[in-house]
Enzyme design. Structure first.
Site, mmCIF file in Angstrom:
data_model
loop_
_atom_site.group_PDB
_atom_site.id
_atom_site.type_symbol
_atom_site.label_atom_id
_atom_site.label_comp_id
_atom_site.label_asym_id
_atom_site.label_seq_id
_atom_site.Cartn_x
_atom_site.Cartn_y
_atom_site.Cartn_z
ATOM 1 N N LYS A 1 1.387 -1.104 0.182
ATOM 2 C CA LYS A 1 0.102 0.254 0.337
ATOM 3 C C LYS A 1 0.997 1.191 0.174
ATOM 4 O O LYS A 1 1.828 1.380 0.628
ATOM 5 C CB LYS A 1 -0.917 0.235 1.186
ATOM 6 N N GLY B 1 -7.899 8.540 9.869
ATOM 7 C CA GLY B 1 -8.616 8.382 11.952
ATOM 8 C C GLY B 1 -9.627 9.329 11.637
ATOM 9 O O GLY B 1 -9.707 9.604 12.511
ATOM 10 N N ALA C 1 -9.460 4.895 4.542
ATOM 11 C CA ALA C 1 -9.354 6.156 5.236
ATOM 12 C C ALA C 1 -10.957 6.625 5.419
ATOM 13 O O ALA C 1 -11.378 7.282 4.516
ATOM 14 C CB ALA C 1 -8.116 7.068 5.219
ATOM 15 N N GLY C 2 -10.571 7.409 7.062
ATOM 16 C CA GLY C 2 -11.999 7.761 6.827
ATOM 17 C C GLY C 2 -13.138 7.996 7.582
ATOM 18 O O GLY C 2 -14.173 8.553 8.060
ATOM 19 N N ASN D 1 -9.002 0.794 9.864
ATOM 20 C CA ASN D 1 -8.769 0.682 10.983
ATOM 21 C C ASN D 1 -9.151 0.950 12.133
ATOM 22 O O ASN D 1 -9.459 0.509 13.083
ATOM 23 C CB ASN D 1 -7.354 0.916 10.593
ATOM 24 N N THR D 2 -9.076 2.583 12.321
ATOM 25 C CA THR D 2 -9.078 3.361 13.691
ATOM 26 C C THR D 2 -10.469 2.949 14.541
ATOM 27 O O THR D 2 -11.431 2.994 15.259
ATOM 28 C CB THR D 2 -8.938 4.606 13.714
#
EC number: 2.8.1.10
Lengths: 67, 254
Positions: B96, B157, B183-184, B205-206
């Protein structure tokens, strides 16, 4: 023998001849250790062959969590 | 099936491995998510604490594909180095590409991302660049030969969800390689929405690792992504300004 390992100047015993021996010296348990020796990234098979010399720069890298 | 450079995956949820409360919760969340692709990163070892736990011990690496990222890189050159370090493990050939160009927004540097993608493709990697929702950049990455494009939904995040669905839909429409919204993402709604827009997969992830209950959230995200994909395939009804009765008018005089 003086080496720069992960940015730190350290002294290791003269008996250490190869990358594999250096990894053993640090008692690293992690089976996945990635090594950069004098800015050259090594394949795992090379660890036992590549010689360590005074003044070498070595990076020992691992996988950590990330996104 | 999600197909990346010829390799097929049943799961459309790519899961990050950062910032879990502990390895046990991480392991359970990974299992609950049923992800087949996990992201991680490469960092210096602490040579003064050699016995610290290693996150790979908790992951069945025969069952999952590892997708290292180049997080921390600010130039194409640094990203290429990170990728080569990861591949030297002998465990993965996917990468990535993540080259950050702004500390406040963590938005990617488009020029360095393009350069890194080109170089890594030459080196034989399977390359998945993280990009902004720039439609032209996504097209140029695909033209270079990227094996997927990974536009961000909103800053990394931030949990703000999809802030530009229009651009994402343009990217989805034009792309022949998988589009992985990365992301986001904050909630299952966001993940389902990305899939309903036609994304091939979601990387997060987050949203899982920092949820109050990461294991339950991993399940919620898996189900949301499945639901969103099914909804996309089933094709939703068009929106109308006025009502249409669901019940028939015939036989009302009973």
């Amino acid at each position: 023998m003086n080496l720069r390992v992960n940015g730190d100047l350290i002294t290791v015993p003269e008996e250490i001849k190869t990358i594999t021996e250096l990894i053993k010296h640090f008692q690293i348990q992690n089976p996945v250790v990635i090594v950069e020796h004098n800015h050259m990234i090594l394949e795992k098979e090379e660890h036992a062959k590549v010689k360590v010399s005074d003044g070498d720069t070595i990076e020992l890298v691992q996988f950590v969590g990330g996104g | 099936m999600l197909t990346i450079n010829g390799k097929q995956f049943k799961s459309r949820l790519l899961l990050g491995t950062g910032k879990y409360p502990n390895f046990d919760i991480q392991k359970k969340a990974v299992e609950m998510a049923e992800s087949e692709i996990l992201t991680f990163t490469v960092r210096r070892m602490n040579i003064y604490e050699p016995s610290q736990p290693n996150f790979l011990e908790n992951i069945d690496i025969d069952r999952v594909s590892l997708l290292p990222n180049t997080a921390g890189a600010k130039t194409a050159e640094e990203a290429v180095r990170h990728a080569k370090l990861a591949r030297a493990s002998g465990l993965c050939d996917m990468i990535k590409v993540e080259v950050i160009g702004c500390n406040k927004t963590l938005l990617p540097d488009p020029i360095e991302t393009l350069k890194a993608t080109e170089e890594l493709l030459k080196e034989g990697f399977t390359v998945l660049p993280y990009t902004s929702d720039d439609v032209v950049l996504a097209r140029k990455l695909e033209e270079l030969g990227a094996h997927a494009v990974m536009p961000g939904a909103s800053p990394i995040g931030s949990g703000q969800g999809i802030i530009n669905p229009l651009n994402l839909s343009f990217i989805i429409e034009q792309s022949k390689v998988p589009v992985i919204v990365d992301a986001g993402i904050g909630s299952p709604t966001d993940a389902a929405y990305a899939m309903e827009l036609g994304a091939d997969a979601v990387l997060l992830n987050t949203a899982v690792s920092r949820a109050k209950d990461p294991v339950k959230m991993a399940k919620a995200m898996r189900l949301a992504i499945e639901a969103g994909r099914l909804g996309y395939e089933a094709e939703r009804i068009p929106k109308k300004r006025t009502a249409t009765a669901s019940s028939p008018m015939e036989g009302m005089s009973i």
